[in-house]
Design a protein around this motif. Structure first.
Motif, PDB file in Angstrom:
ATOM      1  N   GLU A 179       1.181  -4.837   3.304  1.00 40.56           N
ATOM      2  CA  GLU A 179       2.070  -3.995   4.086  1.00 40.56           C
ATOM      3  C   GLU A 179       2.197  -2.641   3.418  1.00 40.56           C
ATOM      4  O   GLU A 179       1.738  -2.435   2.296  1.00 40.56           O
ATOM      5  N   GLY A 180       2.821  -1.713   4.114  1.00 39.75           N
ATOM      6  CA  GLY A 180       3.025  -0.383   3.555  1.00 39.75           C
ATOM      7  C   GLY A 180       3.757   0.478   4.567  1.00 39.75           C
ATOM      8  O   GLY A 180       3.765   0.177   5.769  1.00 39.75           O
ATOM      9  N   PRO A 181       4.405   1.550   4.107  1.00 39.31           N
ATOM     10  CA  PRO A 181       5.128   2.416   5.043  1.00 39.31           C
ATOM     11  C   PRO A 181       4.176   3.164   5.970  1.00 39.31           C
ATOM     12  O   PRO A 181       2.991   3.326   5.665  1.00 39.31           O
TER      13      PRO A 181
ATOM     14  N   LEU B  54       0.838  -1.207   0.000  1.00 41.03           N
ATOM     15  CA  LEU B  54       0.000   0.000   0.000  1.00 41.03           C
ATOM     16  C   LEU B  54       0.873   1.258   0.000  1.00 41.03           C
ATOM     17  O   LEU B  54       2.074   1.198   0.238  1.00 41.03           O
ATOM     18  N   LYS B  55       0.229   2.414  -0.195  1.00 38.52           N
ATOM     19  CA  LYS B  55       0.955   3.675  -0.008  1.00 38.52           C
ATOM     20  C   LYS B  55       1.306   3.873   1.463  1.00 38.52           C
ATOM     21  O   LYS B  55       2.333   4.453   1.799  1.00 38.52           O
TER      22      LYS B  55
ATOM     23  N   LEU C 124       1.755  -8.237 -12.295  1.00 39.06           N
ATOM     24  CA  LEU C 124       1.771  -6.922 -11.653  1.00 39.06           C
ATOM     25  C   LEU C 124       0.436  -6.206 -11.854  1.00 39.06           C
ATOM     26  O   LEU C 124      -0.080  -6.135 -12.968  1.00 39.06           O
ATOM     27  N   VAL C 125      -0.089  -5.670 -10.753  1.00 38.46           N
ATOM     28  CA  VAL C 125      -1.290  -4.824 -10.809  1.00 38.46           C
ATOM     29  C   VAL C 125      -0.959  -3.523 -10.081  1.00 38.46           C
ATOM     30  O   VAL C 125      -0.459  -3.549  -8.955  1.00 38.46           O
ATOM     31  N   VAL C 126      -1.201  -2.404 -10.748  1.00 39.27           N
ATOM     32  CA  VAL C 126      -0.972  -1.089 -10.142  1.00 39.27           C
ATOM     33  C   VAL C 126      -2.306  -0.528  -9.684  1.00 39.27           C
ATOM     34  O   VAL C 126      -3.313  -0.600 -10.406  1.00 39.27           O
ATOM     35  N   VAL C 127      -2.307   0.043  -8.483  1.00 40.18           N
ATOM     36  CA  VAL C 127      -3.534   0.552  -7.880  1.00 40.18           C
ATOM     37  C   VAL C 127      -3.407   2.051  -7.620  1.00 40.18           C
ATOM     38  O   VAL C 127      -2.336   2.524  -7.200  1.00 40.18           O
TER      39      VAL C 127
ATOM     40  N   LYS D 292       9.007 -14.040  -4.130  1.00 42.37           N
ATOM     41  CA  LYS D 292       8.483 -14.684  -5.336  1.00 42.37           C
ATOM     42  C   LYS D 292       6.987 -15.002  -5.237  1.00 42.37           C
ATOM     43  O   LYS D 292       6.575 -16.167  -5.391  1.00 42.37           O
ATOM     44  N   PRO D 293       6.158 -13.997  -5.010  1.00 45.59           N
ATOM     45  CA  PRO D 293       4.712 -14.259  -5.033  1.00 45.59           C
ATOM     46  C   PRO D 293       4.252 -14.484  -6.470  1.00 45.59           C
ATOM     47  O   PRO D 293       4.964 -14.154  -7.425  1.00 45.59           O
ATOM     48  N   ASP D 294       3.053 -15.032  -6.624  1.00 43.41           N
ATOM     49  CA  ASP D 294       2.510 -15.180  -7.978  1.00 43.41           C
ATOM     50  C   ASP D 294       2.144 -13.821  -8.561  1.00 43.41           C
ATOM     51  O   ASP D 294       2.207 -13.626  -9.779  1.00 43.41           O
ATOM     52  N   ALA D 295       1.722 -12.893  -7.705  1.00 40.41           N
ATOM     53  CA  ALA D 295       1.343 -11.561  -8.188  1.00 40.41           C
ATOM     54  C   ALA D 295       1.702 -10.520  -7.140  1.00 40.41           C
ATOM     55  O   ALA D 295       1.696 -10.799  -5.938  1.00 40.41           O
ATOM     56  N   LEU D 296       2.012  -9.339  -7.632  1.00 39.24           N
ATOM     57  CA  LEU D 296       2.340  -8.220  -6.754  1.00 39.24           C
ATOM     58  C   LEU D 296       1.415  -7.058  -7.103  1.00 39.24           C
ATOM     59  O   LEU D 296       1.310  -6.666  -8.270  1.00 39.24           O
ATOM     60  N   ILE D 297       0.746  -6.529  -6.090  1.00 44.07           N
ATOM     61  CA  ILE D 297      -0.132  -5.367  -6.269  1.00 44.07           C
ATOM     62  C   ILE D 297       0.542  -4.186  -5.575  1.00 44.07           C
ATOM     63  O   ILE D 297       0.945  -4.293  -4.414  1.00 44.07           O
ATOM     64  N   VAL D 298       0.653  -3.085  -6.294  1.00 48.77           N
ATOM     65  CA  VAL D 298       1.374  -1.926  -5.765  1.00 48.77           C
ATOM     66  C   VAL D 298       0.538  -0.665  -5.939  1.00 48.77           C
ATOM     67  O   VAL D 298      -0.018  -0.426  -7.007  1.00 48.77           O
ATOM     68  N   ALA D 299       0.480   0.127  -4.878  1.00 46.30           N
ATOM     69  CA  ALA D 299      -0.098   1.472  -4.960  1.00 46.30           C
ATOM     70  C   ALA D 299       1.068   2.443  -4.768  1.00 46.30           C
ATOM     71  O   ALA D 299       1.341   2.891  -3.653  1.00 46.30           O
ATOM     72  N   PRO D 300       1.798   2.760  -5.838  1.00 43.21           N
ATOM     73  CA  PRO D 300       3.060   3.499  -5.681  1.00 43.21           C
ATOM     74  C   PRO D 300       2.848   4.959  -5.316  1.00 43.21           C
ATOM     75  O   PRO D 300       1.910   5.609  -5.779  1.00 43.21           O
TER      76      PRO D 300
END
Length: 327
Positions: free
Chosen positions: A73-75, A42-43, A123-126, A95-103
């Motif tokens: 998780e997230g800062p 998360l952000k 990869l999925v961007v949120v 090494k997860p199957d997918a990574l979701i990121v809210a950069p």
């Protein structure tokens, strides 16, 4: 005769035991299907951020429903790019199957996310729009349409007699830039009444100082559209101090407890509220579809709702303003 009878009983019994043993061996040898694993960064994971806590709750609901493994998780600070980059790289190393990121806003993310895809991780961007060479799968609020909603609300609140200013955070911020474009699109017919855009960073103090200075030098300003929570809180402080709360229409975004209080007080005329639970839920569903090799939309937009003091207590808006979050 007795021996023949015993043979008649024992042979079928031995055959049954042999069949059971073979079946039992084969059944025991079958490994359970590998659980699909998803990492979500998360952000911010700060418990005070209702928005990102609701995103997390939606993601966990989707993972539970789909029996997928999920880490979230997230800062602690939502502008801490260094901490978020470290978490993303550590998550990718698992090494997860997918990574979701809210950069968060940082130019380093283009190379980092390119590397993650090169490692075969879906990869999925949120939330944050990114201009990558190959567009990522993207789940977000339609920020430009949300900006249009804010602009149309400003026009309605002033009955078309608009004199407005916009407070954003950074000129190159993806989310704020799309909101600003949407506001200007809606105010296109009122371009003469649009004063300027001020970039306050992520600082409530900067937004306060700008709003106070603007209203003292330009008393004809009747609307301020604040594109972030710090901008809303800073502008609201200046309006209260100058006794202009409710007289100058303040229109904001999101629904923190501080913004809801301003809405109840009539200081905040309206706020454009996203649906963060849906964002988290659909981002995990998109990631799982990619892992399973299913077709899914490249971009999934989630709509927003205009909440005012007069409609904030409807059952639908109560769910948005006070989402159930198990902390």
């Amino acid at each position: 005769m007795r021996l023949h009878r015993m043979t008649f009983i024992l042979v079928p019994l031995l055959v049954a035991l042999l069949v059971f043993g073979v079946l039992n061996y084969k059944l025991g040898d079958v490994s359970p299907p590998k659980a699909r694993s998803i990492a979500f960064v998360l952000k911010t994971s700060n418990a005070r951020s209702d928005f990102w806590q609701a995103v997390s709750a939606g993601a966990q609901a989707a993972a539970k429903e789909s029996e997928a493994g999920l880490t979230v998780e997230g800062p602690l600070q939502d502008m801490d790019a260094d901490a978020q980059i470290r978490m993303i790289q550590e998550a990718a190393d698992r090494k997860p199957d997918a990574l979701i990121v809210a950069p968060v806003h940082d130019p380093r993310f283009n190379d980092i996310l390119h590397d993650i895809r090169a490692r075969g991780i879906k990869l999925v961007v949120v939330d944050t729009p990114l201009a990558l060479d190959a567009p990522p799968y993207y789940v977000a609020n339609n920020h430009m349409e949300a900006g249009r909603q804010a602009g149309r609300t400003a026009v309605e609140a002033t009955k078309g007699k608009l004199s407005a200013a916009i407070i954003s955070d950074f000129p190159n911020s993806g989310v704020q830039s799309e909101r600003e474009r949407g506001v200007k699109d809606a105010l296109d017919a009122h371009a003469d009444e649009y004063d300027e855009t001020f970039y306050a960073g992520n600082s409530e103090d900067n937004a306060y100082a700008y709003t106070r200075s603007l209203l003292l030098r330009s008393p004809g300003i009747n609307t301020i559209i604040a594109l972030s929570e710090p901008a809303v809180l800073g502008a609201a402080k200046a309006l209260k101090e100058l006794d202009l709360a409710g007289k100058v229409k303040l229109i904001g975004f999101d629904s923190s407890v501080y913004e809801i209080k301003l809405l109840e007080e009539g200081v905040l005329h309206a706020t454009i509220v996203q649906k963060p639970f849906n964002m988290g839920y659909l981002s995990v569903k998109t990631a799982l579809a990619l892992v399973d090799g299913k077709r899914t939309d490249q971009t999934t937009y989630i709509d927003s709702v205009v909440v005012t003091k007069s409609n904030m207590y409807t059952p639908e808006n109560q769910k948005l303003l006070f989402p159930f979050i198990q902390k």
